[in-house]
Design a protein around this motif. Sequence first.
Motif, mmCIF file in Angstrom:
data_model
loop_
_atom_site.group_PDB
_atom_site.id
_atom_site.type_symbol
_atom_site.label_atom_id
_atom_site.label_comp_id
_atom_site.label_asym_id
_atom_site.label_seq_id
_atom_site.Cartn_x
_atom_site.Cartn_y
_atom_site.Cartn_z
ATOM 1 N N GLU A 195 0.819 -1.219 0.024
ATOM 2 C CA GLU A 195 -0.123 -0.042 0.021
ATOM 3 C C GLU A 195 0.926 1.165 -0.071
ATOM 4 O O GLU A 195 0.466 2.325 -0.468
ATOM 5 C CB GLU A 195 -0.822 0.013 0.995
ATOM 6 C CG GLU A 195 -2.204 -0.963 1.161
ATOM 7 C CD GLU A 195 -3.136 -0.880 2.268
ATOM 8 O OE1 GLU A 195 -3.221 0.321 2.617
ATOM 9 O OE2 GLU A 195 -3.994 -1.688 2.598
ATOM 10 N N ALA A 196 1.937 1.126 0.469
ATOM 11 C CA ALA A 196 2.882 2.260 0.502
ATOM 12 C C ALA A 196 3.502 2.632 -1.012
ATOM 13 O O ALA A 196 3.507 3.834 -1.353
ATOM 14 C CB ALA A 196 4.195 2.033 1.521
ATOM 15 N N ASP A 197 3.728 1.577 -1.747
ATOM 16 C CA ASP A 197 3.807 1.779 -2.991
ATOM 17 C C ASP A 197 2.803 2.486 -4.000
ATOM 18 O O ASP A 197 3.000 3.563 -4.416
ATOM 19 C CB ASP A 197 4.138 0.562 -3.713
ATOM 20 C CG ASP A 197 5.520 -0.256 -3.289
ATOM 21 O OD1 ASP A 197 6.292 0.303 -2.909
ATOM 22 O OD2 ASP A 197 5.484 -1.445 -3.528
ATOM 23 N N VAL A 198 1.589 2.057 -3.465
ATOM 24 C CA VAL A 198 0.223 2.788 -4.100
ATOM 25 C C VAL A 198 0.250 4.291 -3.744
ATOM 26 O O VAL A 198 0.045 4.997 -4.447
ATOM 27 C CB VAL A 198 -0.987 1.876 -3.777
ATOM 28 C CG1 VAL A 198 -1.987 2.431 -4.519
ATOM 29 C CG2 VAL A 198 -0.657 0.449 -4.441
ATOM 30 N N GLU A 199 0.535 4.428 -2.196
ATOM 31 C CA GLU A 199 0.278 5.672 -1.986
ATOM 32 C C GLU A 199 1.540 6.585 -2.370
ATOM 33 O O GLU A 199 0.986 7.885 -2.717
ATOM 34 C CB GLU A 199 0.457 5.751 -0.192
ATOM 35 C CG GLU A 199 0.259 7.116 0.372
ATOM 36 C CD GLU A 199 0.310 6.990 1.783
ATOM 37 O OE1 GLU A 199 -0.157 7.822 2.637
ATOM 38 O OE2 GLU A 199 0.963 6.099 2.424
ATOM 39 N N ASP A 200 2.362 6.231 -2.584
ATOM 40 C CA ASP A 200 3.496 7.025 -3.292
ATOM 41 C C ASP A 200 3.308 7.302 -4.658
ATOM 42 O O ASP A 200 3.303 8.440 -5.085
ATOM 43 C CB ASP A 200 4.839 6.386 -3.227
ATOM 44 C CG ASP A 200 5.928 7.025 -3.645
ATOM 45 O OD1 ASP A 200 6.602 8.256 -3.343
ATOM 46 O OD2 ASP A 200 6.472 6.673 -5.272
ATOM 47 N N ILE B 19 -8.635 3.986 -8.870
ATOM 48 C CA ILE B 19 -8.360 4.167 -7.301
ATOM 49 C C ILE B 19 -7.801 5.283 -7.002
ATOM 50 O O ILE B 19 -7.360 6.193 -7.762
ATOM 51 C CB ILE B 19 -7.744 2.907 -6.728
ATOM 52 C CG1 ILE B 19 -6.228 3.186 -7.294
ATOM 53 C CG2 ILE B 19 -8.020 1.542 -7.224
ATOM 54 C CD1 ILE B 19 -5.185 2.232 -6.439
ATOM 55 N N THR B 20 -8.292 5.962 -5.728
ATOM 56 C CA THR B 20 -8.083 7.002 -5.080
ATOM 57 C C THR B 20 -7.275 6.823 -3.917
ATOM 58 O O THR B 20 -6.915 7.956 -3.190
ATOM 59 C CB THR B 20 -9.319 8.072 -5.054
ATOM 60 O OG1 THR B 20 -10.290 7.490 -4.196
ATOM 61 C CG2 THR B 20 -9.736 8.476 -6.503
ATOM 62 N N SER B 21 -7.332 5.754 -3.215
ATOM 63 C CA SER B 21 -6.766 5.664 -2.021
ATOM 64 C C SER B 21 -6.184 3.994 -1.984
ATOM 65 O O SER B 21 -6.482 3.075 -2.600
ATOM 66 C CB SER B 21 -8.194 5.162 -0.977
ATOM 67 O OG SER B 21 -7.590 4.606 0.203
ATOM 68 N N PRO B 22 -4.927 3.996 -1.419
ATOM 69 C CA PRO B 22 -4.330 2.717 -1.075
ATOM 70 C C PRO B 22 -5.101 1.449 -0.800
ATOM 71 O O PRO B 22 -5.127 0.167 -1.065
ATOM 72 C CB PRO B 22 -2.996 3.051 -0.100
ATOM 73 C CG PRO B 22 -2.756 4.460 -0.442
ATOM 74 C CD PRO B 22 -4.443 4.986 -0.551
ATOM 75 N N ALA B 23 -6.147 1.850 0.041
ATOM 76 C CA ALA B 23 -6.708 0.869 0.674
ATOM 77 C C ALA B 23 -7.685 0.041 -0.263
ATOM 78 O O ALA B 23 -8.030 -1.182 -0.408
ATOM 79 C CB ALA B 23 -7.879 1.222 1.665
ATOM 80 N N GLN B 24 -8.046 0.901 -1.713
ATOM 81 C CA GLN B 24 -8.873 0.119 -2.752
ATOM 82 C C GLN B 24 -7.734 -0.878 -3.185
ATOM 83 O O GLN B 24 -8.411 -1.751 -4.314
ATOM 84 C CB GLN B 24 -9.150 1.166 -3.598
ATOM 85 C CG GLN B 24 -10.245 2.086 -2.951
ATOM 86 C CD GLN B 24 -10.630 3.326 -3.931
ATOM 87 O OE1 GLN B 24 -9.505 4.147 -4.221
ATOM 88 N NE2 GLN B 24 -11.612 3.410 -4.366
#
Length: 380
Positions: free
Chosen positions: A127-132, A158-163
């Motif tokens: 999720e950190a990769d996605v957030e970045d 998506i707009t959020s790492p949780a997705q």
Amino acid sequence: MIPIVAVVGGGQLARMMAAPATALGLTLRVLVESHEAAAALPAHETVVGLPTDPDAIARLLAHPRPAALTWEHEHIPAEVFDAAEAAGVPARPGLHALLYAQDKIEMRMRMDALGLPNPAWAHVETEADVEDFLARHGGHGVLKTARGGYDGKGVRVITSPAQADDWLRAAADGGPRVLIEEKVPFERELAVLIARRPSGEARAWPTVESIQRAGVCSEVIAPAPELPARLAQEAAEIGRTVAEGLDVTGVLAVEMFLAGDRLLVNELAMRPHNSGHWTIDGAVTSQFEQHLRAVMDLPLGSTEPTAPWTVMANVLGGSRTRLTDALAEVDDAGARIQLYGKGVRAGRKVGHVNVSAATRDEAYGRAVAAAAIVRDGVDA
């Protein structure tokens, strides 16, 4: 002995190879998942089984040995290529090329290596990769599974790492890898189809525009309307670079986004493609005949259009239980209907209609109207 072309996959693409195979004097031997598969009836020979079944593949490659082995989808295990090599049957395209249509991460890396225009993208594992990535690209991204997605499946905005959590966890457990791409603000989706034979000869059809609805191709307009000559030439050059750089044999479809004056590669398909169905009625040589010519290393046919405009409208699902009932209701003598012999369900591609005309508006209106009648018995 009549040359045999073996095809893995029993859907509508294999079905539409049957007529040109007959015209060329070839025998089409198709691996179908069941006797009710779309290609089962028109194929000259059938083998029932799945690509994952070694016995079925052995029967597909058995004596009389095929002159070539090809595909109507990309979901081909590596063991099939090993079996073909052991049997002395050339696989076209080969795994070295097909890999880039099977795996979107491998495709993106190869497009970068060839200097072709990719959207911004990254392989993500956490999720950190996605957030970045989201932080660097306006908070929006298009998440994709590297393998297995098609017609809108395996794709998620998506707009959020949780997705991304469920796909990331699946990847960590041995499932398909995950990549994220920038959400391209594109105006149009284009496609270039090019055929290439082992000797290196290649021919491309005009660049077309595809219109997507709910992630599925709805209509294709050939040629792409009002596309500047510079961009049409650039699209053709991208297609040729991919075909040569990946050593593709057969028909290759390169789907692209047009964003402003930029073309960006979206996806690849190494087989006849929905964006090329218009060629059956709108070009000197259809993509299905050309694919057979290419895999047999025969001289390629002309890709010139036979009319100023041709529009293909997909029949997606519908309210009919028997699509052939529609044939008596379409009174447009120039509407060329293809039905795939498949059961109807929501959103499923069960047929298409081609219309060629002197103007784009006429071709588009008539194709969409005829497809609506086939689908629901109602003019659009």
